[in-house]
Design a protein around this motif. Structure first.
Motif, PDB file in Angstrom:
ATOM      1  N   ALA A 329       0.823  -1.204   0.000  1.00 37.56           N
ATOM      2  CA  ALA A 329       0.000   0.000   0.000  1.00 37.56           C
ATOM      3  C   ALA A 329       0.858   1.255   0.000  1.00 37.56           C
ATOM      4  O   ALA A 329       0.486   2.269  -0.591  1.00 37.56           O
ATOM      5  CB  ALA A 329      -0.925  -0.010   1.214  1.00 37.56           C
ATOM      6  N   HIS A 335      -4.121   6.715  -3.076  1.00 39.70           N
ATOM      7  CA  HIS A 335      -4.470   6.710  -1.648  1.00 39.70           C
ATOM      8  C   HIS A 335      -4.969   5.324  -1.239  1.00 39.70           C
ATOM      9  O   HIS A 335      -5.839   4.760  -1.899  1.00 39.70           O
ATOM     10  CB  HIS A 335      -5.569   7.728  -1.362  1.00 39.70           C
ATOM     11  CG  HIS A 335      -5.182   9.140  -1.683  1.00 39.70           C
ATOM     12  ND1 HIS A 335      -6.042  10.203  -1.516  1.00 39.70           N
ATOM     13  CD2 HIS A 335      -4.020   9.675  -2.158  1.00 39.70           C
ATOM     14  CE1 HIS A 335      -5.434  11.318  -1.868  1.00 39.70           C
ATOM     15  NE2 HIS A 335      -4.207  11.016  -2.281  1.00 39.70           N
ATOM     16  N   VAL A 336      -4.445   4.819  -0.154  1.00 38.45           N
ATOM     17  CA  VAL A 336      -4.907   3.552   0.416  1.00 38.45           C
ATOM     18  C   VAL A 336      -5.166   3.779   1.892  1.00 38.45           C
ATOM     19  O   VAL A 336      -4.365   4.434   2.584  1.00 38.45           O
ATOM     20  CB  VAL A 336      -3.871   2.428   0.224  1.00 38.45           C
ATOM     21  CG1 VAL A 336      -4.400   1.115   0.805  1.00 38.45           C
ATOM     22  CG2 VAL A 336      -3.516   2.263  -1.253  1.00 38.45           C
ATOM     23  N   TRP A 337      -6.278   3.235   2.380  1.00 36.90           N
ATOM     24  CA  TRP A 337      -6.615   3.380   3.791  1.00 36.90           C
ATOM     25  C   TRP A 337      -7.258   2.105   4.298  1.00 36.90           C
ATOM     26  O   TRP A 337      -7.670   1.252   3.507  1.00 36.90           O
ATOM     27  CB  TRP A 337      -7.531   4.582   4.035  1.00 36.90           C
ATOM     28  CG  TRP A 337      -8.737   4.643   3.125  1.00 36.90           C
ATOM     29  CD1 TRP A 337      -8.806   5.228   1.918  1.00 36.90           C
ATOM     30  CD2 TRP A 337     -10.028   4.078   3.372  1.00 36.90           C
ATOM     31  NE1 TRP A 337     -10.053   5.079   1.360  1.00 36.90           N
ATOM     32  CE2 TRP A 337     -10.830   4.380   2.252  1.00 36.90           C
ATOM     33  CE3 TRP A 337     -10.588   3.361   4.426  1.00 36.90           C
ATOM     34  CZ2 TRP A 337     -12.155   3.989   2.147  1.00 36.90           C
ATOM     35  CZ3 TRP A 337     -11.913   2.975   4.346  1.00 36.90           C
ATOM     36  CH2 TRP A 337     -12.692   3.285   3.202  1.00 36.90           C
ATOM     37  N   ASN A 349      -2.008   5.359   4.011  1.00 38.95           N
ATOM     38  CA  ASN A 349      -0.644   5.289   3.482  1.00 38.95           C
ATOM     39  C   ASN A 349      -0.075   6.691   3.322  1.00 38.95           C
ATOM     40  O   ASN A 349      -0.772   7.704   3.489  1.00 38.95           O
ATOM     41  CB  ASN A 349      -0.579   4.487   2.171  1.00 38.95           C
ATOM     42  CG  ASN A 349      -1.206   5.215   1.003  1.00 38.95           C
ATOM     43  OD1 ASN A 349      -1.911   6.196   1.166  1.00 38.95           O
ATOM     44  ND2 ASN A 349      -0.958   4.698  -0.205  1.00 38.95           N
ATOM     45  N   VAL A 428     -10.587  -2.399   3.645  1.00 39.76           N
ATOM     46  CA  VAL A 428      -9.463  -1.790   2.934  1.00 39.76           C
ATOM     47  C   VAL A 428     -10.046  -0.941   1.804  1.00 39.76           C
ATOM     48  O   VAL A 428     -10.898  -1.406   1.036  1.00 39.76           O
ATOM     49  CB  VAL A 428      -8.504  -2.849   2.351  1.00 39.76           C
ATOM     50  CG1 VAL A 428      -7.420  -2.170   1.513  1.00 39.76           C
ATOM     51  CG2 VAL A 428      -7.872  -3.642   3.472  1.00 39.76           C
ATOM     52  N   THR A 430      -9.495   2.507  -1.181  1.00 38.73           N
ATOM     53  CA  THR A 430      -8.609   3.307  -2.027  1.00 38.73           C
ATOM     54  C   THR A 430      -9.350   4.556  -2.474  1.00 38.73           C
ATOM     55  O   THR A 430     -10.565   4.564  -2.613  1.00 38.73           O
ATOM     56  CB  THR A 430      -8.160   2.525  -3.279  1.00 38.73           C
ATOM     57  OG1 THR A 430      -9.319   2.192  -4.047  1.00 38.73           O
ATOM     58  CG2 THR A 430      -7.398   1.276  -2.923  1.00 38.73           C
TER      59      THR A 430
END
Length: 956
Positions: A329, A335-337, A349, A428, A430
């Protein structure tokens, strides 16, 4: 049909009428208005037509073409009855009459499609009024209800598949669920999924769905047992077969496919990392057409299967290593969360912090919501809450604040990570920047709203192409004048526009092309489109430009587009010259090799003969004489073969009974090929005669039989067959012949056969597949040259391992065949009678010396001359001459034929024997000589010369 759908149609029709009125008010031509109208109506997902008061179509959109299988141009002007059929027209006519009376009518009915099926439709008839309010016709709008029902069924199936796949982790269960939904939705005999071994060309099916009465195919199947379509699958192509008996890829395995209830099928390959690893397939027991909608549905299912399979694997991978996920990530540029099972965001991230400018750790919990645009926060709260409550994927488009305060559009997605029991462990998500896509969508909406501006822009683009292209574009009339031209004419030809438009275009065309150009104009006048027509145009600087044209007629005017191919033709000509030089190099190399061998035999034999005579050893002279003579005969045979290949040999064509010729050679052929080869002769009854050189035909037949023998080292069968052939234009074109009557002579063997590559080169001189020293490579090239020089053709038909057939095609001779002369006994040459005199004209002193000595030994008086003028002087004298023997190619400005013709003016009826080592057929009259003239080809034995001379003199 629902009220909302009717209202939508009404709004679209109103917009359509407004657009028609707008287009009619434009100054552009009818073609432009109709094109714009078509652009608008083709965008509607329905059938749209306009019908006049005579029930004739005046306009149809492109959906009519798809539905009825006829082009919109072909439909224009047709009566509605001719398109719908009498029965359907009779059902629809009352509603049409209502529309013509000014009433808008909505009705449910059926329309026949291109396959003759009656499909349910919701139809509206809407009157069209002119400016005065009079109904001048009506619009027809039809919606395919059957397809809508099928689409709804497929939509429900996709939703059901999504629900089932959400709860499945096992890939085999995922595949079966997809197969079951596919099979029941589309009503097929079988649906399944299997893993592929592309090397072994097999599919392993663990489990498949089958309709009642259809057996399972679980197990391993070999694709090659059912046809050749595995090659398409290896390339990643979907294989669609409507009927295995009709498809070239499956015709050989059609019965096997029928046996497994798969006469029609679809095989859709699934790939991973660019490789073909799995297959989703549909089978149906009978022939069936597969619609594009069904295939799209199958692709949707296949994509969902692939996605579900990958999601299952990804879930396992994420469970195995959370740290690995974090590393990944952090590496990706979006964007990753992550969030807890309850929805609290607790990890982002570095891309999120870099974008927002927030300090790490400050966005956890509800703090992240501060980055969302105030107008979008309610959407986020509602959608995120629904995803948490339902445990399904989260997807929303919102604006997120950047560190500098600006907001950009993002597509926010999240997926739940589940435990083995289905409980959600984490989420998860994005954020994908879609600002550019949103901007593009806004721009597209703006462009759609300004259709007129788009048309103007496209017109300007078309004008730029008109101005800048190197192609010659314009319009011309059947009256012979150009009407409009683009600037490329002036750039290419140098003439200004006024000059080009002010004179007939024929003035620009090379006179040699006028006749063909006139024929093209005539074809355009008949409404034909002409492509690939080439002519030569005169440029202002005196040069010529070669132009290839495409012309499209439109009444008295036709549109033309021409491409200057002058440089292309020059390049092609240079390539042809290069290929010619390569062929000459190959020919001369092989010729030098063979002649060096033969000259070694001749010179060596003569040298040893000279040595033995000087030593007084006379006992072994015959050996060296025979060796030299044998080499000389082989050299002569090689020369004849070369001349035959080049079609320059001197032939002695005679009306020939080909069946009789074969019968006379049958015993010789049997002895030549040996007892291991069976010979069968199939002579056609009533075989026509052929005008050929019988000796060359015998030689060709023997060569073909020898080649057939060599192709069957273990023995086999040779079939010699004749037939009468009447070749029409197509069959003649396939054989490179003129249409007409021919007889064929074919030699067929059961040998090894030839590859296409060998067939392509079989007629090349010195090309042979035999080992070194076992063949010259001139046999087939000699046969080819002989056939072509005789006005015929030779063709090879062969398959590796199946044998070969070589066919000679010879033109029919209208007349009776001549009886073959018996072999002359030349053991003793005939003697001359008292005072008989022969004039010998040859520029080669050795030939003159040898011929003179032989003739004098036989009692003739011989007079020599070295060229045509010297020979003519002898004939102008009063010396007795019984015969003229002359070479054809002579120096001094007068060839042998010219000298003979002049001599016959002085001495009418003078007998002439032409001796030649080359085939000056054009000089000799293409093989047709006057009475009292004959030809003898060098090299020849002196006894043959003496016999021919005696025959000519005695004939007088």
């Amino acid at each position: 049909m629902s009220e909302s759908e009717i209202e939508t149609l009404r709004r679209r029709v109103a917009a359509l009428e407004a657009e028609v009125a707008h287009l009619r008010a434009q100054p552009a031509g009818q073609g432009t208005r109709e094109a714009e109208l078509r652009l608008i109506t083709d965008a509607l997902p329905i059938l749209v037509a306009y019908v006049d008061r005579d029930y004739r179509y005046r306009f149809n959109n492109r959906h009519y073409e798809t539905w009825f299988g006829q082009g919109v141009e072909a439909l224009t002007g047709l009566h509605v009855r001719a398109v719908l059929g009498p029965d359907v027209f009779a059902q629809r006519q009352p509603f049409m009459e209502q529309a013509l009376a000014g009433e808008t009518v909505a009705v449910d009915g059926v329309l026949p499609d291109r396959d003759g099926r009656l499909r349910a439709c919701a139809i509206q008839y809407i009157p069209r009024r002119d400016a005065a309010g009079t109904v001048e016709g009506f619009f027809v709008l039809a919606i395919d209800v059957d397809e809508r029902r099928a689409a709804e069924s497929r939509r429900i199936a996709v939703a059901e598949l999504g629900d089932r796949l959400r709860d499945l982790d096992d890939t085999a269960e995922i595949a079966f669920a997809a197969s079951e939904i596919l099979g029941t939705t589309l009503g097929v005999s079988r649906a399944g999924y299997g893993t592929i071994d592309p090397v072994a060309e097999t599919i392993l099916i663990e489990r498949d769905w089958n309709a009642p009465g259809i057996r399972s195919l679980a197990g391993t199947l070999h694709f090659r047992d059912y046809g050749s379509y595995i090659e398409d699958l290896k390339r990643g192509e979907t294989v669609i077969c409507a009927d295995a008996t009709e498809d070239a890829r499956t015709a050989s395995g059609a019965e096997a496919l029928k046996a497994i209830s798969a006469q029609s099928f679809v095989n859709m390959p699934l790939t991973e990392h660019g490789g073909f690893v799995a297959l989703l397939y549909l089978n149906h027991a009978t022939a069936r057409s597969w619609s594009s909608e069904e295939l799209a549905f199958m692709r949707n299912v296949a994509e969902r299967v692939r996605a579900a399979t990958e999601r299952s694997r990804a879930t396992a991978a994420r469970r195995a290593s959370e740290a690995q996920f974090h590393a990944f990530a952090q590496a990706i540029p979006i964007h990753v969360w992550a969030a807890s099972a309850e929805g609290a965001l607790d990890w982002f991230n570095e891309q999120v912090y870099a974008y927002s400018g927030a300090a790490p750790g400050t966005l956890d919990g509800a703090a992240w919501a501060d980055l969302v645009h105030p107008d979008d926060r309610a959407t986020v709260i509602r959608s995120w809450g629904e995803a948490l409550a339902g445990g399904h994927s989260y997807e929303v488009e919102i604006r997120i604040r950047r560190g500098d305060g600006d907001h950009r559009w993002f597509l926010v997605r999240a997926e739940p990570i589940r435990a083995d029991d289905g409980a959600i462990l984490r989420w998860v998500g994005t954020n994908t920047d879609i600002e550019d896509r949103k901007a593009a969508a806004t721009e597209l909406a703006r462009l759609n709203a300004g259709l007129a501006r788009q048309v103007a822009h496209r017109t300007r683009e078309r004008d730029r192409i008109w101005e800048t292209t190197t192609d010659l574009m314009g319009t011309a009339g059947l009256d012979g004048y150009l009407k409009a031209i683009n600037p490329a004419w002036t750039r290419t030809l140098g003439w200004d526009e006024d000059t080009l438009l002010g004179q007939p275009f024929a003035v620009l065309i090379d006179p040699g092309d006028h006749a063909e150009t006139a024929e093209v104009v005539a074809r355009l006048g008949r409404g034909e489109t002409v492509t690939g027509f080439v002519d030569r145009l005169l440029a202002r600087d005196g040069s010529q430009r070669i132009v290839m044209w495409t012309a499209e007629p439109d009444g008295e005017i036709f549109t033309i587009i021409g491409r200057d191919i002058t440089e292309q033709r020059r390049t092609e000509e240079a390539l042809r010259q290069s290929q010619k030089m390569e062929a000459v190099g190959q020919l001369t190399g092989g010729l030098a090799h063979d002649f060096n061998n033969l000259l070694t035999g001749i010179s060596g034999g003569l040298e040893l003969l000279q040595t033995r005579m000087a030593q007084g050893r006379l006992t072994d002279l015959d050996r060296y004489i025979n060796a030299a003579q044998g080499a000389a005969k082989r050299a002569a045979a090689l020369t004849h073969r070369l001349l035959a290949f080049s079609r320059r040999q001197t032939l002695d064509p005679k009306p020939t009974n080909v069946n009789g010729l074969i019968g006379g050679m049958e015993e010789l052929v049997r002895r030549t090929v040996g007892p291991a080869i069976a010979i069968e002769v199939v002579g056609a009854a009533g075989l026509w005669s052929a005008l050929v050189d019988p000796n060359q035909l015998e030689n060709a037949l023997l060569n073909l039989c020898i080649n057939a023998r060599d192709a069957m080292p273990e023995g086999g069968r040779i079939t010699i067959e004749t037939a009468n052939k009447w070749l029409d234009a197509r069959a003649a074109r396939e054989r490179d012949l003129e249409p007409g009557q021919y007889l064929s002579l074919c030699v067929t063997d059961t040998g090894t056969g030839m590859t296409p590559e060998v067939i392509a080169r079989a007629f090349d001189p010195f090309f042979t597949t035999k080992p070194m020293g076992e063949g010259t490579g001139l046999g087939l090239s000699m046969i080819y040259g002989f056939a072509r020089q005789s006005g015929g053709q030779v063709r090879i038909y062969s398959e590796v391992g199946q044998g070969t057939t070589v066919c000679l095609y010879l033109p029919r001779h209208y007349g009776q065949a001549e009886e073959r002369e018996g072999q002359a006994d030349l053991g003793r040459a005939p003697r001359a009678e008292q005072g008989q005199t022969v004039l010998i004209v040859d520029d080669e002193p050795t030939v003159r010396m040898l011929v003179t000595e032989v003739l004098e030994d036989l009692g003739y008086t011989a007079i020599e001359a070295a060229d045509g003028p010297a020979g003519l002087k002898v004939m102008e004298s009063d010396v007795r001459l019984d015969l003229l023997v002359t070479d054809v190619g002579l120096p001094g400005g007068m060839n042998g034929r010219q000298m003979a013709d002049a001599g016959r003016v002085l001495r009418p009826g003078l007998k002439v024997l032409f001796i030649t080592g080359y085939a000056e057929n054009a000089v000799l009259g293409n093989g047709y000589l006057e009475p009292g003239m004959q030809v003898l080809t060098k090299p020849f034995v002196m006894e043959a010369l003496a016999s021919r001379i005696r025959e000519l003199i005695a004939d007088s």
